[in-house]
Design a protein around this motif. Sequence first.
Motif, PDB file in Angstrom:
ATOM      1  N   LEU A 112     -19.636 -80.399-108.327  1.00 42.41           N
ATOM      2  CA  LEU A 112     -19.524 -79.057-107.758  1.00 42.41           C
ATOM      3  C   LEU A 112     -18.488 -78.229-108.523  1.00 42.41           C
ATOM      4  O   LEU A 112     -18.703 -77.040-108.799  1.00 42.41           O
ATOM      5  CB  LEU A 112     -19.152 -79.140-106.281  1.00 42.41           C
ATOM      6  CG  LEU A 112     -19.016 -77.805-105.550  1.00 42.41           C
ATOM      7  CD1 LEU A 112     -20.351 -77.076-105.526  1.00 42.41           C
ATOM      8  CD2 LEU A 112     -18.489 -78.029-104.155  1.00 42.41           C
ATOM      9  N   ALA A 113     -17.382 -78.858-108.883  1.00 45.95           N
ATOM     10  CA  ALA A 113     -16.358 -78.154-109.661  1.00 45.95           C
ATOM     11  C   ALA A 113     -16.888 -77.771-111.043  1.00 45.95           C
ATOM     12  O   ALA A 113     -16.589 -76.683-111.554  1.00 45.95           O
ATOM     13  CB  ALA A 113     -15.111 -79.018-109.786  1.00 45.95           C
ATOM     14  N   MET A 114     -17.682 -78.651-111.642  1.00 45.36           N
ATOM     15  CA  MET A 114     -18.286 -78.328-112.937  1.00 45.36           C
ATOM     16  C   MET A 114     -19.255 -77.155-112.806  1.00 45.36           C
ATOM     17  O   MET A 114     -19.311 -76.289-113.693  1.00 45.36           O
ATOM     18  CB  MET A 114     -19.017 -79.544-113.507  1.00 45.36           C
ATOM     19  CG  MET A 114     -18.100 -80.596-114.075  1.00 45.36           C
ATOM     20  SD  MET A 114     -18.991 -82.040-114.629  1.00 45.36           S
ATOM     21  CE  MET A 114     -19.948 -81.366-115.938  1.00 45.36           C
ATOM     22  N   ALA A 115     -20.006 -77.110-111.711  1.00 54.72           N
ATOM     23  CA  ALA A 115     -20.914 -75.992-111.492  1.00 54.72           C
ATOM     24  C   ALA A 115     -20.135 -74.683-111.365  1.00 54.72           C
ATOM     25  O   ALA A 115     -20.561 -73.638-111.879  1.00 54.72           O
ATOM     26  CB  ALA A 115     -21.756 -76.244-110.250  1.00 54.72           C
ATOM     27  N   GLY A 116     -18.986 -74.722-110.698  1.00 51.13           N
ATOM     28  CA  GLY A 116     -18.148 -73.530-110.610  1.00 51.13           C
ATOM     29  C   GLY A 116     -17.617 -73.104-111.970  1.00 51.13           C
ATOM     30  O   GLY A 116     -17.563 -71.904-112.283  1.00 51.13           O
ATOM     31  N   ALA A 117     -17.238 -74.079-112.802  1.00 48.40           N
ATOM     32  CA  ALA A 117     -16.758 -73.757-114.144  1.00 48.40           C
ATOM     33  C   ALA A 117     -17.871 -73.142-114.986  1.00 48.40           C
ATOM     34  O   ALA A 117     -17.641 -72.178-115.731  1.00 48.40           O
ATOM     35  CB  ALA A 117     -16.204 -75.011-114.813  1.00 48.40           C
ATOM     36  N   VAL A 118     -19.075 -73.687-114.873  1.00 49.23           N
ATOM     37  CA  VAL A 118     -20.212 -73.118-115.606  1.00 49.23           C
ATOM     38  C   VAL A 118     -20.518 -71.708-115.095  1.00 49.23           C
ATOM     39  O   VAL A 118     -20.891 -70.824-115.872  1.00 49.23           O
ATOM     40  CB  VAL A 118     -21.447 -74.043-115.489  1.00 49.23           C
ATOM     41  CG1 VAL A 118     -22.702 -73.380-115.996  1.00 49.23           C
ATOM     42  CG2 VAL A 118     -21.199 -75.341-116.230  1.00 49.23           C
TER      43      VAL A 118
ATOM     44  N   ILE B 100     -11.350 -68.972-119.627  1.00 52.24           N
ATOM     45  CA  ILE B 100     -11.043 -69.682-118.374  1.00 52.24           C
ATOM     46  C   ILE B 100     -12.172 -70.638-118.016  1.00 52.24           C
ATOM     47  O   ILE B 100     -11.939 -71.790-117.642  1.00 52.24           O
ATOM     48  CB  ILE B 100     -10.772 -68.671-117.239  1.00 52.24           C
ATOM     49  CG1 ILE B 100      -9.457 -67.961-117.474  1.00 52.24           C
ATOM     50  CG2 ILE B 100     -10.771 -69.358-115.884  1.00 52.24           C
ATOM     51  CD1 ILE B 100      -9.181 -66.834-116.506  1.00 52.24           C
ATOM     52  N   GLY B 101     -13.419 -70.179-118.131  1.00 50.46           N
ATOM     53  CA  GLY B 101     -14.563 -71.030-117.824  1.00 50.46           C
ATOM     54  C   GLY B 101     -14.650 -72.234-118.744  1.00 50.46           C
ATOM     55  O   GLY B 101     -14.962 -73.347-118.307  1.00 50.46           O
ATOM     56  N   ALA B 102     -14.361 -72.043-120.034  1.00 51.30           N
ATOM     57  CA  ALA B 102     -14.417 -73.157-120.988  1.00 51.30           C
ATOM     58  C   ALA B 102     -13.331 -74.181-120.691  1.00 51.30           C
ATOM     59  O   ALA B 102     -13.578 -75.394-120.709  1.00 51.30           O
ATOM     60  CB  ALA B 102     -14.290 -72.626-122.417  1.00 51.30           C
ATOM     61  N   VAL B 103     -12.120 -73.708-120.412  1.00 52.06           N
ATOM     62  CA  VAL B 103     -11.028 -74.635-120.082  1.00 52.06           C
ATOM     63  C   VAL B 103     -11.338 -75.390-118.790  1.00 52.06           C
ATOM     64  O   VAL B 103     -11.150 -76.606-118.703  1.00 52.06           O
ATOM     65  CB  VAL B 103      -9.688 -73.866-119.987  1.00 52.06           C
ATOM     66  CG1 VAL B 103      -8.609 -74.732-119.376  1.00 52.06           C
ATOM     67  CG2 VAL B 103      -9.271 -73.376-121.357  1.00 52.06           C
ATOM     68  N   LEU B 104     -11.830 -74.677-117.786  1.00 49.40           N
ATOM     69  CA  LEU B 104     -12.198 -75.337-116.532  1.00 49.40           C
ATOM     70  C   LEU B 104     -13.327 -76.348-116.730  1.00 49.40           C
ATOM     71  O   LEU B 104     -13.310 -77.432-116.128  1.00 49.40           O
ATOM     72  CB  LEU B 104     -12.614 -74.303-115.491  1.00 49.40           C
ATOM     73  CG  LEU B 104     -11.502 -73.510-114.818  1.00 49.40           C
ATOM     74  CD1 LEU B 104     -12.090 -72.443-113.911  1.00 49.40           C
ATOM     75  CD2 LEU B 104     -10.595 -74.433-114.031  1.00 49.40           C
ATOM     76  N   LEU B 105     -14.287 -76.019-117.570  1.00 48.68           N
ATOM     77  CA  LEU B 105     -15.397 -76.931-117.813  1.00 48.68           C
ATOM     78  C   LEU B 105     -14.930 -78.199-118.520  1.00 48.68           C
ATOM     79  O   LEU B 105     -15.335 -79.306-118.154  1.00 48.68           O
ATOM     80  CB  LEU B 105     -16.496 -76.237-118.621  1.00 48.68           C
ATOM     81  CG  LEU B 105     -17.763 -77.043-118.857  1.00 48.68           C
ATOM     82  CD1 LEU B 105     -18.418 -77.414-117.525  1.00 48.68           C
ATOM     83  CD2 LEU B 105     -18.730 -76.271-119.721  1.00 48.68           C
TER      84      LEU B 105
ATOM     85  N   GLN C 175     -12.338 -84.911-115.738  1.00 49.22           N
ATOM     86  CA  GLN C 175     -12.077 -85.516-114.433  1.00 49.22           C
ATOM     87  C   GLN C 175     -13.285 -86.301-113.926  1.00 49.22           C
ATOM     88  O   GLN C 175     -13.127 -87.362-113.321  1.00 49.22           O
ATOM     89  CB  GLN C 175     -11.674 -84.444-113.419  1.00 49.22           C
ATOM     90  CG  GLN C 175     -10.360 -83.777-113.724  1.00 49.22           C
ATOM     91  CD  GLN C 175      -9.219 -84.765-113.745  1.00 49.22           C
ATOM     92  OE1 GLN C 175      -9.118 -85.645-112.902  1.00 49.22           O
ATOM     93  NE2 GLN C 175      -8.352 -84.622-114.724  1.00 49.22           N
ATOM     94  N   LEU C 176     -14.476 -85.782-114.162  1.00 49.63           N
ATOM     95  CA  LEU C 176     -15.684 -86.502-113.757  1.00 49.63           C
ATOM     96  C   LEU C 176     -15.803 -87.824-114.494  1.00 49.63           C
ATOM     97  O   LEU C 176     -16.129 -88.857-113.903  1.00 49.63           O
ATOM     98  CB  LEU C 176     -16.926 -85.643-114.015  1.00 49.63           C
ATOM     99  CG  LEU C 176     -18.273 -86.304-113.715  1.00 49.63           C
ATOM    100  CD1 LEU C 176     -18.455 -86.456-112.211  1.00 49.63           C
ATOM    101  CD2 LEU C 176     -19.401 -85.519-114.310  1.00 49.63           C
ATOM    102  N   ASN C 177     -15.524 -87.816-115.784  1.00 53.47           N
ATOM    103  CA  ASN C 177     -15.631 -89.037-116.575  1.00 53.47           C
ATOM    104  C   ASN C 177     -14.520 -90.034-116.280  1.00 53.47           C
ATOM    105  O   ASN C 177     -14.711 -91.235-116.432  1.00 53.47           O
ATOM    106  CB  ASN C 177     -15.626 -88.711-118.067  1.00 53.47           C
ATOM    107  CG  ASN C 177     -16.910 -88.051-118.490  1.00 53.47           C
ATOM    108  OD1 ASN C 177     -17.969 -88.362-117.975  1.00 53.47           O
ATOM    109  ND2 ASN C 177     -16.809 -87.121-119.418  1.00 53.47           N
ATOM    110  N   MET C 178     -13.362 -89.535-115.846  1.00 48.50           N
ATOM    111  CA  MET C 178     -12.219 -90.417-115.629  1.00 48.50           C
ATOM    112  C   MET C 178     -12.006 -90.789-114.162  1.00 48.50           C
ATOM    113  O   MET C 178     -11.060 -91.496-113.858  1.00 48.50           O
ATOM    114  CB  MET C 178     -10.943 -89.739-116.152  1.00 48.50           C
ATOM    115  CG  MET C 178     -10.974 -89.416-117.620  1.00 48.50           C
ATOM    116  SD  MET C 178     -11.031 -90.870-118.648  1.00 48.50           S
ATOM    117  CE  MET C 178      -9.423 -91.522-118.375  1.00 48.50           C
ATOM    118  N   GLN C 179     -12.863 -90.353-113.246  1.00 43.23           N
ATOM    119  CA  GLN C 179     -12.575 -90.538-111.832  1.00 43.23           C
ATOM    120  C   GLN C 179     -12.536 -92.003-111.423  1.00 43.23           C
ATOM    121  O   GLN C 179     -11.872 -92.355-110.460  1.00 43.23           O
ATOM    122  CB  GLN C 179     -13.552 -89.762-110.974  1.00 43.23           C
ATOM    123  CG  GLN C 179     -14.939 -90.292-110.917  1.00 43.23           C
ATOM    124  CD  GLN C 179     -15.827 -89.426-110.050  1.00 43.23           C
ATOM    125  OE1 GLN C 179     -15.376 -88.459-109.452  1.00 43.23           O
ATOM    126  NE2 GLN C 179     -17.080 -89.761-109.999  1.00 43.23           N
TER     127      GLN C 179
END
Length: 143
Positions: A97-103, A120-125, A131-135
């Motif tokens: 969901l956070a990735m969708a917001g960044a996109v 901002i969008g690129a940094v957030l993405l 974070q998704l890969n390291m969770q």
Amino acid sequence: MGTGSKVFYAIGTFLLLMGVFYILATAWVGDDAYLFGIEWVGSVGLVLATGLSFMMAVYLDFTERRMDVVPEDWEEAEIEDGAGVLGFFSPHSIWPLAMAGAVFFLGLGIAFWQLWLVAIGAVLLVWTTTQLNMQYSIPREKH
């Protein structure tokens, strides 16, 4: 050759034929608005779609040759033959969901050509993807 690669080879062949027909048809009309009488947007789109379809077909062909026969390709397979673990899917992850917001922010920045919003969008993405890969690599108490 498996079913998936056959499907993409068929799609690629269809797109190739339609692309040739489209290029010849728009060149035959020969309107002065087009460069060399060809409508370039549709032509390039069809050529790229053809290339991507054939790329996917070749990838699936290589992949399916290395695998055993899957139940989908076996004529006498039962439903139980396809049972088993299909993979691990995170049950309660907030990061998709956070990735969708960044996109979303990245897309808004591109659509309105606001470079600060693109940044901002690129940094957030990048951050949310990390974070998704390291969770599951980070201990639970560090979250």
